[in-house]
Design a protein around this motif. Structure first.
Motif, PDB file in Angstrom:
ATOM      1  N   ASP A 189       1.580   2.389  -2.802  1.00  7.38           N
ATOM      2  CA  ASP A 189       2.351   2.605  -4.038  1.00  7.38           C
ATOM      3  C   ASP A 189       3.169   1.364  -4.404  1.00  7.38           C
ATOM      4  O   ASP A 189       3.288   1.020  -5.586  1.00  7.38           O
ATOM      5  CB  ASP A 189       3.278   3.810  -3.871  1.00  7.38           C
ATOM      6  CG  ASP A 189       2.500   5.122  -3.785  1.00  7.38           C
ATOM      7  OD1 ASP A 189       1.303   5.123  -4.150  1.00  7.38           O
ATOM      8  OD2 ASP A 189       3.071   6.133  -3.337  1.00  7.38           O
ATOM      9  N   PHE A 190       3.725   0.698  -3.409  1.00  5.43           N
ATOM     10  CA  PHE A 190       4.466  -0.525  -3.690  1.00  5.43           C
ATOM     11  C   PHE A 190       3.554  -1.615  -4.230  1.00  5.43           C
ATOM     12  O   PHE A 190       3.952  -2.408  -5.091  1.00  5.43           O
ATOM     13  CB  PHE A 190       5.178  -1.014  -2.427  1.00  5.43           C
ATOM     14  CG  PHE A 190       6.607  -0.570  -2.337  1.00  5.43           C
ATOM     15  CD1 PHE A 190       6.947   0.545  -1.612  1.00  5.43           C
ATOM     16  CD2 PHE A 190       7.613  -1.255  -3.004  1.00  5.43           C
ATOM     17  CE1 PHE A 190       8.264   0.970  -1.535  1.00  5.43           C
ATOM     18  CE2 PHE A 190       8.935  -0.837  -2.935  1.00  5.43           C
ATOM     19  CZ  PHE A 190       9.260   0.273  -2.197  1.00  5.43           C
ATOM     20  N   ASN A 191       2.335  -1.664  -3.726  1.00  3.01           N
ATOM     21  CA  ASN A 191       1.404  -2.673  -4.215  1.00  3.01           C
ATOM     22  C   ASN A 191       1.078  -2.472  -5.692  1.00  3.01           C
ATOM     23  O   ASN A 191       0.860  -3.433  -6.431  1.00  3.01           O
ATOM     24  CB  ASN A 191       0.120  -2.667  -3.380  1.00  3.01           C
ATOM     25  CG  ASN A 191       0.248  -3.518  -2.140  1.00  3.01           C
ATOM     26  OD1 ASN A 191       1.146  -4.349  -2.031  1.00  3.01           O
ATOM     27  ND2 ASN A 191      -0.630  -3.308  -1.174  1.00  3.01           N
ATOM     28  N   ALA A 225       8.137 -11.593  -5.315  1.00  2.00           N
ATOM     29  CA  ALA A 225       6.998 -10.671  -5.354  1.00  2.00           C
ATOM     30  C   ALA A 225       5.964 -11.028  -4.296  1.00  2.00           C
ATOM     31  O   ALA A 225       5.377 -10.153  -3.649  1.00  2.00           O
ATOM     32  CB  ALA A 225       6.362 -10.686  -6.746  1.00  2.00           C
ATOM     33  N   ILE A 226       5.741 -12.330  -4.085  1.00  5.67           N
ATOM     34  CA  ILE A 226       4.798 -12.766  -3.050  1.00  5.67           C
ATOM     35  C   ILE A 226       5.296 -12.341  -1.670  1.00  5.67           C
ATOM     36  O   ILE A 226       4.526 -11.859  -0.826  1.00  5.67           O
ATOM     37  CB  ILE A 226       4.601 -14.295  -3.102  1.00  5.67           C
ATOM     38  CG1 ILE A 226       3.861 -14.704  -4.384  1.00  5.67           C
ATOM     39  CG2 ILE A 226       3.852 -14.781  -1.866  1.00  5.67           C
ATOM     40  CD1 ILE A 226       2.431 -14.219  -4.450  1.00  5.67           C
ATOM     41  N   ARG A 227       6.605 -12.505  -1.432  1.00  5.83           N
ATOM     42  CA  ARG A 227       7.155 -12.103  -0.136  1.00  5.83           C
ATOM     43  C   ARG A 227       7.098 -10.590   0.041  1.00  5.83           C
ATOM     44  O   ARG A 227       6.866 -10.091   1.139  1.00  5.83           O
ATOM     45  CB  ARG A 227       8.590 -12.613  -0.010  1.00  5.83           C
ATOM     46  CG  ARG A 227       8.659 -14.129   0.150  1.00  5.83           C
ATOM     47  CD  ARG A 227      10.081 -14.624   0.261  1.00  5.83           C
ATOM     48  NE  ARG A 227      10.119 -16.076   0.437  1.00  5.83           N
ATOM     49  CZ  ARG A 227      11.218 -16.804   0.417  1.00  5.83           C
ATOM     50  NH1 ARG A 227      12.392 -16.221   0.226  1.00  5.83           N
ATOM     51  NH2 ARG A 227      11.158 -18.118   0.595  1.00  5.83           N
ATOM     52  N   ALA A 228       7.321  -9.872  -1.047  1.00  8.87           N
ATOM     53  CA  ALA A 228       7.214  -8.412  -0.985  1.00  8.87           C
ATOM     54  C   ALA A 228       5.773  -8.003  -0.687  1.00  8.87           C
ATOM     55  O   ALA A 228       5.533  -7.036   0.048  1.00  8.87           O
ATOM     56  CB  ALA A 228       7.682  -7.793  -2.301  1.00  8.87           C
ATOM     57  N   ARG A 229       4.820  -8.741  -1.233  1.00  8.81           N
ATOM     58  CA  ARG A 229       3.413  -8.463  -0.945  1.00  8.81           C
ATOM     59  C   ARG A 229       3.125  -8.681   0.545  1.00  8.81           C
ATOM     60  O   ARG A 229       2.398  -7.904   1.168  1.00  8.81           O
ATOM     61  CB  ARG A 229       2.508  -9.360  -1.790  1.00  8.81           C
ATOM     62  CG  ARG A 229       1.022  -9.113  -1.566  1.00  8.81           C
ATOM     63  CD  ARG A 229       0.162  -9.947  -2.482  1.00  8.81           C
ATOM     64  NE  ARG A 229       0.259 -11.378  -2.179  1.00  8.81           N
ATOM     65  CZ  ARG A 229      -0.455 -12.316  -2.806  1.00  8.81           C
ATOM     66  NH1 ARG A 229      -1.298 -11.974  -3.766  1.00  8.81           N
ATOM     67  NH2 ARG A 229      -0.314 -13.585  -2.480  1.00  8.81           N
ATOM     68  N   GLU A 230       3.706  -9.728   1.120  1.00 11.28           N
ATOM     69  CA  GLU A 230       3.523  -9.973   2.552  1.00 11.28           C
ATOM     70  C   GLU A 230       4.091  -8.814   3.372  1.00 11.28           C
ATOM     71  O   GLU A 230       3.523  -8.413   4.395  1.00 11.28           O
ATOM     72  CB  GLU A 230       4.198 -11.279   2.940  1.00 11.28           C
ATOM     73  CG  GLU A 230       3.531 -12.521   2.330  1.00 11.28           C
ATOM     74  CD  GLU A 230       4.348 -13.778   2.552  1.00 11.28           C
ATOM     75  OE1 GLU A 230       5.469 -13.661   3.109  1.00 11.28           O
ATOM     76  OE2 GLU A 230       3.888 -14.867   2.165  1.00 11.28           O
ATOM     77  N   LEU A 231       5.222  -8.264   2.905  1.00 16.75           N
ATOM     78  CA  LEU A 231       5.836  -7.149   3.609  1.00 16.75           C
ATOM     79  C   LEU A 231       4.945  -5.908   3.549  1.00 16.75           C
ATOM     80  O   LEU A 231       4.727  -5.229   4.561  1.00 16.75           O
ATOM     81  CB  LEU A 231       7.205  -6.852   2.999  1.00 16.75           C
ATOM     82  CG  LEU A 231       8.087  -5.836   3.719  1.00 16.75           C
ATOM     83  CD1 LEU A 231       8.412  -6.309   5.118  1.00 16.75           C
ATOM     84  CD2 LEU A 231       9.374  -5.598   2.928  1.00 16.75           C
ATOM     85  N   PRO A 534      -1.287  -6.295  -4.829  1.00 20.71           N
ATOM     86  CA  PRO A 534      -1.103  -7.020  -6.084  1.00 20.71           C
ATOM     87  C   PRO A 534      -1.835  -8.351  -6.025  1.00 20.71           C
ATOM     88  O   PRO A 534      -2.023  -8.912  -4.955  1.00 20.71           O
ATOM     89  CB  PRO A 534       0.412  -7.222  -6.132  1.00 20.71           C
ATOM     90  CG  PRO A 534       0.806  -7.332  -4.699  1.00 20.71           C
ATOM     91  CD  PRO A 534      -0.113  -6.429  -3.933  1.00 20.71           C
ATOM     92  N   PHE A 535      -2.246  -8.850  -7.184  1.00 20.35           N
ATOM     93  CA  PHE A 535      -2.994 -10.095  -7.233  1.00 20.35           C
ATOM     94  C   PHE A 535      -2.315 -11.080  -8.178  1.00 20.35           C
ATOM     95  O   PHE A 535      -1.618 -10.693  -9.110  1.00 20.35           O
ATOM     96  CB  PHE A 535      -4.435  -9.844  -7.693  1.00 20.35           C
ATOM     97  CG  PHE A 535      -4.546  -8.785  -8.768  1.00 20.35           C
ATOM     98  CD1 PHE A 535      -4.199  -9.048 -10.089  1.00 20.35           C
ATOM     99  CD2 PHE A 535      -4.995  -7.510  -8.448  1.00 20.35           C
ATOM    100  CE1 PHE A 535      -4.301  -8.081 -11.069  1.00 20.35           C
ATOM    101  CE2 PHE A 535      -5.091  -6.529  -9.434  1.00 20.35           C
ATOM    102  CZ  PHE A 535      -4.745  -6.816 -10.745  1.00 20.35           C
TER     103      PHE A 535
END
Length: 559
Positions: A189-191, A225-231, A534-535
């Motif tokens: 859901d976060f993605n 956002a990139i760091r959140a994607r890593e998380l 996310p992309f």
């Protein structure tokens, strides 16, 4: 009957006189025989029953025992025990424990039944007994000692302990799996949310000049956002749904590569020693995820050494792992017996407390002041996703050792681990893409990205609407960008219905889960691509270009 006669002389008569009446000893000898037989029968019973029997006086001195008890004591005959105390036996370290139980029985005059106690046997091994003691009384009812029995319950105690261990392990792994399902759902859901945030940030940056004062703020949003994607990727890794691009490669190559990259971040007082086995078989792994395993374990080891410094030892090798080896790992379903390539990272740092070890791989559990509690959770998920296992040994003040087991790879020759990124080129694309997603914000940002590439866009909020739009606009639609998780019709069901309408339909999947998990149900069914949310705009453009290049010419399509 025994008759004794003795001639007696009457001083007044010369005739002999008879002796006193005769004494009959037949009954006496019969009683002695019966007593002897009863004693033998008692000894036979005592030495035959499958329990140990013993009796002591009030001073704790042994008065007797049966043969089984004597053998437990390392003696050949029960008589050898008489006169000894528990302090004279191989279990002398438990002597006071036994003496206390004796006093409790003799002083209270009541039995103590069916209690468990330890004993050290003559070989030095500790066994477990189920003991009962009752007061030993004389004919007048006075307590003169204690009579006891016990049976060896060591086998059953060990079986119970093993059962409790397995049940605790099962509960722990079930808890981890439940947390994994929760973490995977949250990450998915976060993605979706990050797809909108990252996409809009990319679009805004593409339209901003370097001189605008707002660019640095947008770049901050993009970086966050990139760091959140890593998380979220770590959460997906823990759930076993991380992104997998499996290749066959040498584990040593990945270890040395990550060791070199981490060298600058490891404190100078911490030394790293490599013991890497030569000639290892390849492993089939996602190189990015195995890098993360090495990085997380080495980073944790360095932090465990602290400011005082220490030694980290990184080892690799090959081993045959049995079911017993694998059942002691942190996984509910142990992988099968077989050959495994192992990675072992140990340190001589602070170690891990017992209560923390039980929660070591739980997401969001951490003993670090600034930790998020996802590093080891991700390691567990990655290892689980690769069909491997992980073992941990740690003692407070003595350091920790993490051992990762990975199945030996099969197939083509191993590739060299590489971190090179694909170059993308800018070009204007043509065609119409049907975007199917139940989230409005995802459809909106996806539409803007596609239009920026020169493509026309149609939208559908679920599978049912997608079928209606495709049925009416089949000739115009070049490709369908299909979400996996939707109401009414999910991605799998929608894909089947689209293929029934048009066997040549070009479908690309988009999902917050990894490619391997999302595409398993579509193997051999003609997908033209997959992209994980996310992309970024660059990644998305490359994927769309590659997918559109696979579309058949108009003359080749089925009527």
């Amino acid at each position: 009957m025994i008759v004794t006669r003795r001639a007696m002389t009457d001083p007044k008569s010369s005739a002999p006189q008879p002796d006193s009446p005769s004494r009959d000893v037949t009954e006496s000898r019969l009683q002695e025989t019966r007593l002897r037989e009863a004693r033998l029968m008692l000894e036979t019973v005592l030495n035959t029953i499958p329990v140990r029997v013993f009796w002591k006086d009030l001073d704790g001195i042994y008065l007797g025992c049966n043969l089984l008890f004597a053998r437990d004591a390392g003696l050949e005959r029960p008589e050898q025990l008489v006169g000894k105390t528990d302090h004279d036996m191989g279990w002398s370290e438990q002597a006071e424990l036994y003496r206390a139980a004796d006093r409790e029985v003799t002083e209270s005059g009541t039995p103590k039944l069916g209690y468990e106690e330890p004993q050290t046997n003559p070989t030095g091994e500790q066994i477990w007994l189920r003991t009962s003691k009752i007061p030993l009384r004389d004919l007048n009812g006075a307590v003169i000692g204690v009579l006891g029995t016990y049976e060896d319950i060591t086998v059953s105690k060990r079986a119970e302990a093993e059962q409790r261990r397995l049940e605790a392990q099962l509960q722990h792994t079930q808890k981890l799996e439940s947390l994994g399902i929760l973490a995977g759902g949250i990450a998915h859901d976060f993605n979706n949310l990050l797809a909108a945030i990252l996409g809009h940030a990319d679009l805004a940056l593409a339209d901003m000049s370097g001189a605008t004062p707002y660019r640095q703020h947008m770049e901050g949003i993009h970086t966050a956002a990139i760091r959140a994607r890593e998380l979220t990727n770590q959460m997906l890794a823990y759930s076993g749904k991380g992104r997998f691009v499996v290749r066959r490669l040498q584990l040593n190559d990945v270890v040395l590569e990550m060791g070199h990259l981490l060298q600058a971040s490891i404190p100078k007082k911490v030394s790293v020693r490599y013991t890497l086995a030569e000639g290892l078989d390849a492993v089939e792994v996602d190189v990015a995820q195995i890098r993360q395993v090495v990085m997380n374990l080495m980073t944790n080891a360095a932090e465990a050494c602290g400011d005082t410094g220490g030694l980290i030892t990184v080892s690799t090798g090959r081993q045959w792992a049995t079911n017993d080896d694998l059942m002691s790992t942190y996984l509910r379903d142990a992988p099968p017996d077989g050959e495994y390539i192992f990675l072992e990272i140990s340190d001589d740092g602070c170690g891990i407390a017992a209560d923390a070890r039980t929660r070591l791989f739980e997401p969001f559990f951490t003993s670090k002041f600034q930790g998020r509690g996802l590093g080891l959770a991700a390691v567990l998920g990655i290892v689980r996703g690769h069909g491997g296992a992980i073992k941990v040994h740690s003692e407070p003040g003595k350091g920790s050792c993490f051992k990762v087991l990975l199945p030996v790879g099969t197939g083509a020759a191993p590739e060299q681990a590489s971190s090179a990124l694909c170059e993308t080129t800018k070009e204007t694309l043509s065609g119409t893409v049907l975007v199917v997603d139940d989230e409005d914000y995802v459809r909106e940002v996806t539409r803007q990205m596609l239009e920026r590439c020169g493509l026309s866009v149609m939208e559908a909020k679920d599978g049912v609407e997608a079928l209606e739009v495709y049925r009416e606009n089949r000739e115009e639609i070049s490709m369908v960008l299909l979400d996996m998780t939707m109401p009414r019709l999910n991605g799998d069901e929608t894909f089947r219905e689209l293929q029934s309408l048009d066997p040549d339909v070009q479908v690309m999947l988009a999902s917050g889960y990894n490619e391997q998990d999302a595409t398993t149900r579509f193997v051999g069914r003609g997908l033209v691509g997959f992209i994980q949310k996310p992309f970024t705009l660059a990644d998305f453009t490359t994927k769309i270009r590659e997918a559109l290049a696979l579309r058949p010419a108009a003359d080749d399509r089925s009527p």
